[in-house]
Every structure is written in structure tokens, then in C-alpha cells.
Motif scaffolding. Structure first.
Motif, short mmCIF file in Angstrom:
data_model
loop_
_atom_site.label_atom_id
_atom_site.label_comp_id
_atom_site.label_asym_id
_atom_site.label_seq_id
_atom_site.Cartn_x
_atom_site.Cartn_y
_atom_site.Cartn_z
N ASP A 106 0.83 -1.21 0.00
CA ASP A 106 0.00 0.00 0.00
C ASP A 106 0.86 1.26 0.00
O ASP A 106 0.60 2.21 -0.75
CB ASP A 106 -0.93 0.00 1.21
N ALA A 107 1.89 1.26 0.85
CA ALA A 107 2.76 2.43 0.93
C ALA A 107 3.53 2.63 -0.37
O ALA A 107 3.69 3.75 -0.86
CB ALA A 107 3.72 2.28 2.10
N GLY A 110 1.38 4.25 -3.09
CA GLY A 110 1.24 5.70 -2.93
C GLY A 110 2.49 6.45 -3.33
O GLY A 110 2.42 7.52 -3.97
N GLN A 113 2.89 6.70 -7.18
CA GLN A 113 2.06 7.75 -7.79
C GLN A 113 2.68 9.12 -7.57
O GLN A 113 2.73 9.94 -8.49
CB GLN A 113 0.66 7.70 -7.19
N ARG A 114 3.16 9.38 -6.36
CA ARG A 114 3.76 10.68 -6.05
C ARG A 114 5.01 10.91 -6.90
O ARG A 114 5.23 12.01 -7.43
CB ARG A 114 4.10 10.73 -4.56
N CYS A 145 2.99 -2.84 -8.05
CA CYS A 145 3.03 -1.39 -7.77
C CYS A 145 3.63 -0.56 -8.90
O CYS A 145 3.70 0.66 -8.79
CB CYS A 145 3.82 -1.14 -6.49
#
Length: 259
Positions: A106-107, A110, A113-114, A145
């Protein structure tokens, strides 16, 4: 005979400034250099701009910056991503200190994407004490990911991975770059803490140990760069930065010929 791009990892000269490291890498013949912008090579915005001008005239690129540590409450991932963009670095090295695979996934999603917002990609490294700790799980997370995998030959060997695992990693199409060094064939006793100490303080230049690195590297395509990461207290204490970088370049070249 062909050669892969040869880069100098930040860990090989954490006692140098970012500017010193760029200059030394260029003088030694490296085409790229890594910077630890989360720590020893942290740069303010004006410093990053000045270094970018030095890079433009040096023939050296910042190949990657490090490090985002997932699970580190003191880390600033956004600052590392912004520094990569400011320096024109295409990659950021990421490791996860979380024991939970789902939380890491999950981390990592994120962060991907950033980073993509500023045109930077992530390279996920596997080590005995991190998540992932194997090339197979690293490949699984990277595919899920949208990131790449970083293979350090020391960590690859210490987690019990084989040349066949390298073949599978290469076959996945997800291998970003390979970090090289040398060490004794057998790891230190004491589990995780001893392995961490070896990785951060006791690495050897390529050719001075007994890691089966050439067995691994023969499977690595020419387009995958090699990054020389030799964190060595002995070298740091006894060899000045510029001389050390030159020694590491010359040692690594002996592993860098294909064909």
C-alpha cells in the motif's frame, strides 16, 4: 566486447559532499553517481541548483538518489522525491522496514504515484532484514506497484538466492540496476544485526572477496547498469575519497565486460 553503464553508489563515499562525489566519480570514469539526499548528501534547493550546473558540465549524471525507508517515522519521502526531480535523477531507491507485506504494498503504491508526478521511478531493494527479503517477493511487489527491482549482489547471496533467481528476475523485465561489491562467501554469525553491520561497514571492492558475482552478472543484460556500492570502514579511514573512487572504478571494470 561491450560494457554496461558503470555508476558509483552513494554508500561508497558517504564521507564526501555531493559535489566532491560528483567530481571524483567523473574523474575516475563513472558515467553516473548516486546521492544519499535523505542524509549525508542532503541538499537545499540552491545547493541542488548549483550541483545541477556542475553536472551539466561534467559528463556525469545523478543515476539515482536514496533513500526512502517505508516505515521510518523520521523520513521525508516527499523531500527525497523533490530532490530527485531537482537533480534530474530518473530513479529513487526504496526499502521497507515494515514487516507486513500488505502495508508495504500500500505504501509503495502511494509513493509510486507521487514520484510519477515529477517523472521519477522507484527501485525496490530486497535485503535479509527488509520487506521484501527475496527476489521473488520483490518481483511480486514491483509488478503490483509499477516499480522496478534493485539487486545488490551481497544481499542476493546472503538471503540464499541463486543465479537461477537472477535469471528469473531478469526474465520478469523488472530489474532496474545491480549494486556490486565483494565479501567473504559465508556471512557473519549473529543474524540480522551482523548482516546489517557487514553491509554498512565491511564490504570489499569487486574481486577481493568470494561472492559468486560473476555467476550472477553473466545473466544481466547490457542495458542494466551496475552501481558500485562498497561501504567499507577500512577504505574510508585509509584511502582519500578521490583515490578510493578510482580504485573502485578500476576494480569494477574487471567485472563489467560482456561478450
Amino acid at each position: 566486447m561491450t560494457e554496461r553503464a558503470l555508476h558509483l553508489a552513494a554508500g561508497s563515499a558517504l564521507d564526501a559532499t555531493a559535489h566532491e562525489l560528483v567530481v571524483a566519480a567523473g574523474a575516475a570514469g563513472f558515467s553516473g553517481v548516486g546521492l544519499r539526499v535523505s542524509g549525508e548528501h542532503r541538499l537545499s534547493a540552491p545547493e541542488a541548483s548549483r550541483l545541477r550546473r556542475v553536472l551539466d558540465g561534467s559528463g556525469v549524471v545523478v543515476s539515482e538518489v536514496e533513500v526512502i525507508r517505508i516505515g521510518d517515522p523520521t523520513g521525508d519521502a516527499g523531500a527525497v522525491i523533490d530532490a530527485a526531480a531537482a537533480l534530474g535523477a530518473p530513479w529513487i531507491l526504496v526499502v521497507s522496514d515494515l514487516s507486513d507485506v500488505s502495508a508495504t504494498r500500500d505504501a509503495l503504491g502511494g509513493l509510486t504515484q507521487r514520484a510519477a508526478e515529477v517523472g521519477v521511478r522507484l527501485g525496490l531493494e530486497y535485503m535479509a532484514w527488509t520487506t521484501p527479503s527475496t527476489p521473488a517477493l520483490a518481483t511480486e511487489l514491483a509488478r503490483a506497484c509499477g516499480v522496478s527491482v534493485v539487486c545488490d549482489v551481497l544481499h542476493h547471496h546472503r538471503v540464499g538466492a541463486t543465479p537461477e533467481d537472477m535469471v528469473a528476475l531478469v526474465g520478469s523485465g523488472l530489474l532496474g540496476w545491480v549494486q556490486i561489491c565483494d565479501a567473504p562467501f559465508h556471512g557473519p554469525r549473529g543474524g540480522g544485526p551482523a548482516l546489517i553491520h557487514e553491509a554498512r561497514h565491511e564490504r570489499l571492492p569487486p574481486g577481493e572477496g568470494a561472492l559468486p558475482a560473476t555467476d550472477l552478472l553473466r545473466h544481466v543484460p547490457v542495458e542494466v547498469p551496475l552501481s558500485v556500492e562498497v561501504q567499507s570502514d577500512v577504505l574510508r579511514r585509509s584511502v582519500p575519497v578521490a583515490d578510493r573512487v578510482r580504485v573502485l572504478h578500476d576494480a569494477a571494470q574487471r567485472w563489467n565486460t560482456i561478450g
